[in-house]
Design a protein around this motif. Structure first.
Motif, short mmCIF file in Angstrom:
data_model
loop_
_atom_site.label_atom_id
_atom_site.label_comp_id
_atom_site.label_asym_id
_atom_site.label_seq_id
_atom_site.Cartn_x
_atom_site.Cartn_y
_atom_site.Cartn_z
N GLY A 86 1.25 -1.11 0.16
CA GLY A 86 -0.22 -0.04 0.06
C GLY A 86 0.79 1.69 0.29
O GLY A 86 1.58 1.30 -1.24
N GLY A 87 1.42 2.12 1.10
CA GLY A 87 1.49 2.97 0.81
C GLY A 87 3.70 2.78 0.84
O GLY A 87 3.96 3.02 1.01
N GLY A 88 3.91 1.67 1.10
CA GLY A 88 5.44 1.49 0.74
C GLY A 88 5.25 1.64 -0.31
O GLY A 88 6.82 0.99 -1.10
N GLY A 89 4.54 1.11 -1.62
CA GLY A 89 4.58 1.16 -2.87
C GLY A 89 5.29 0.11 -3.89
O GLY A 89 5.39 0.29 -5.15
N PHE A 90 5.29 -1.36 -3.04
CA PHE A 90 5.28 -2.18 -3.57
C PHE A 90 4.64 -2.62 -4.84
O PHE A 90 3.71 -2.76 -3.97
CB PHE A 90 6.27 -2.93 -2.62
N ASP A 91 5.07 -3.19 -5.99
CA ASP A 91 3.71 -4.22 -6.48
C ASP A 91 3.29 -5.01 -6.53
O ASP A 91 3.82 -6.05 -5.19
CB ASP A 91 4.18 -4.90 -7.87
N LEU A 92 1.22 -4.90 -6.34
CA LEU A 92 0.74 -5.54 -5.39
C LEU A 92 0.87 -7.21 -5.88
O LEU A 92 1.19 -8.15 -4.84
CB LEU A 92 -0.81 -5.67 -5.69
N GLU A 93 1.11 -7.71 -7.31
CA GLU A 93 1.34 -8.99 -7.20
C GLU A 93 2.56 -9.46 -6.61
O GLU A 93 2.74 -10.74 -5.83
CB GLU A 93 1.42 -9.41 -8.70
N ALA A 94 3.80 -8.73 -6.99
CA ALA A 94 4.83 -9.03 -6.67
C ALA A 94 5.02 -9.35 -4.95
O ALA A 94 5.60 -10.20 -4.39
CB ALA A 94 6.61 -8.04 -6.85
N GLY A 95 4.47 -8.10 -4.67
CA GLY A 95 4.76 -8.48 -2.79
C GLY A 95 3.67 -9.48 -2.17
O GLY A 95 4.77 -10.53 -1.41
N ALA A 96 2.32 -9.94 -3.05
CA ALA A 96 1.68 -11.17 -2.83
C ALA A 96 2.68 -12.33 -2.94
O ALA A 96 2.96 -12.95 -1.63
CB ALA A 96 0.56 -11.48 -3.85
N ILE A 97 3.61 -12.39 -3.69
CA ILE A 97 3.92 -13.74 -4.19
C ILE A 97 5.28 -13.64 -3.28
O ILE A 97 5.33 -14.65 -2.79
CB ILE A 97 4.69 -13.33 -5.49
N ILE A 106 5.13 -17.30 3.86
CA ILE A 106 4.73 -18.11 4.90
C ILE A 106 4.89 -20.00 4.55
O ILE A 106 5.30 -20.67 5.10
CB ILE A 106 3.37 -17.91 4.15
N GLN A 107 4.70 -19.89 3.11
CA GLN A 107 5.10 -21.34 2.85
C GLN A 107 6.30 -21.70 3.05
O GLN A 107 6.12 -23.49 3.64
CB GLN A 107 4.70 -21.79 0.79
N GLU A 108 7.59 -20.87 3.54
CA GLU A 108 8.64 -21.47 3.73
C GLU A 108 8.88 -21.19 4.89
O GLU A 108 10.08 -22.45 5.56
CB GLU A 108 9.71 -20.74 3.01
N PHE A 109 7.85 -20.84 6.42
CA PHE A 109 8.00 -20.92 7.46
C PHE A 109 7.76 -22.04 8.42
O PHE A 109 6.72 -22.74 7.70
CB PHE A 109 7.14 -19.68 7.82
N ASP A 110 8.26 -22.73 8.82
CA ASP A 110 7.52 -23.65 9.75
C ASP A 110 8.14 -24.41 11.38
O ASP A 110 8.63 -23.79 11.83
CB ASP A 110 10.24 -25.17 9.36
N PRO A 111 6.26 -23.34 11.24
CA PRO A 111 6.25 -22.90 12.49
C PRO A 111 6.08 -24.64 13.54
O PRO A 111 5.81 -25.30 13.44
CB PRO A 111 4.83 -22.68 12.50
N ARG A 134 1.46 -21.85 -4.40
CA ARG A 134 1.41 -23.39 -4.21
C ARG A 134 1.45 -24.47 -5.40
O ARG A 134 2.51 -25.47 -5.19
CB ARG A 134 -0.10 -23.23 -3.76
N ALA A 135 1.76 -23.83 -7.09
CA ALA A 135 1.70 -24.38 -7.77
C ALA A 135 3.24 -24.53 -7.66
O ALA A 135 3.78 -25.40 -8.21
CB ALA A 135 1.43 -23.96 -9.37
N LEU A 136 3.99 -23.40 -7.57
CA LEU A 136 5.39 -24.01 -7.49
C LEU A 136 6.05 -24.67 -6.78
O LEU A 136 7.20 -25.13 -6.94
CB LEU A 136 6.25 -22.78 -7.45
N GLN A 137 5.05 -24.56 -5.20
CA GLN A 137 5.52 -25.14 -4.13
C GLN A 137 5.52 -27.29 -5.13
O GLN A 137 6.36 -27.97 -4.23
CB GLN A 137 4.99 -25.51 -2.83
N GLU A 138 4.01 -27.03 -5.37
CA GLU A 138 3.88 -28.62 -5.25
C GLU A 138 4.86 -29.31 -6.86
O GLU A 138 4.48 -30.47 -7.00
CB GLU A 138 2.62 -28.54 -5.98
#
Length: 170
Positions: free
Chosen positions: A116-127, A133-138, A165-169
């Motif tokens: 948002g205010g940080g100005g980073f590209d939404l799609e790239a930021g979401a990725i 999140i996918q890589e985190f081992d809680p 998710r497709a890349l992870q699979e």
């Protein structure tokens, strides 16, 4: 760990912890932080301001006041220049996930850090967020929800999550 995308107001989510994005000076004037400021019945601004200045990846933990959570985790997803970068977003999301897990939270609601205010590209930021999140081992964290308000952002976020998710699979 369960990871989902939710459309709506982050302050209306029920979670052990909610994430607020803030600036290094801890201003809570607009965007996600403005939403938290407007919804919290308490001295949240003063509490967060006592911790300034913050750097990318710092996490300040406060009470959730009247919100449906135990904690608010305040983080800075921008670099020293005031703009978000891939590195600053990844640093912030890693720090938030680690802190939530350290607090033994089972659920976490977070916004699109830096997009948002940080100005980073939404799609790239979401990725970036999805990959971290996918890589985190809680040890404790079991449910992470990325929350966005608009229809457009929700669709972009859903597409990014499908890509992650497709890349992870593979």
């Amino acid at each position: 760990m369960y990871f989902d995308v939710v459309q709506g107001n982050i302050t209306r989510q029920t979670a052990h912890a909610m994430v607020n994005t803030t600036a290094p000076e801890c201003r809570m004037e607009c965007g996600v932080s403005g939403t938290f400021r407007d919804q919290v019945e308490g001295s949240i601004v003063e509490e967060v301001e006592r911790e300034q200045p913050l750097e990318a990846g710092d996490v300040v933990v406060t009470d959730a006041y009247n919100l449906p959570a135990l904690y608010l985790l305040h983080t800075v997803p921008v670099s020293g220049s005031g703009s978000a970068t891939e590195a600053s977003i990844r640093t912030a999301i890693q720090a938030v996930l680690q802190r939530a897990d350290h607090l033994e939270c089972h659920s976490l609601a977070l916004p699109l850090l830096g997009c948002g205010g940080g100005g980073f590209d939404l799609e790239a930021g979401a990725i970036c967020i999805g990959e971290e999140i996918q890589e985190f081992d809680p040890e404790y964290l079991a449910d992470v929800r990325v929350v966005c308000r608009s229809d457009r952002n929700f669709e972009i976020l859903m597409d990014a999550v499908r890509e992650v998710r497709a890349l992870q699979e593979r």
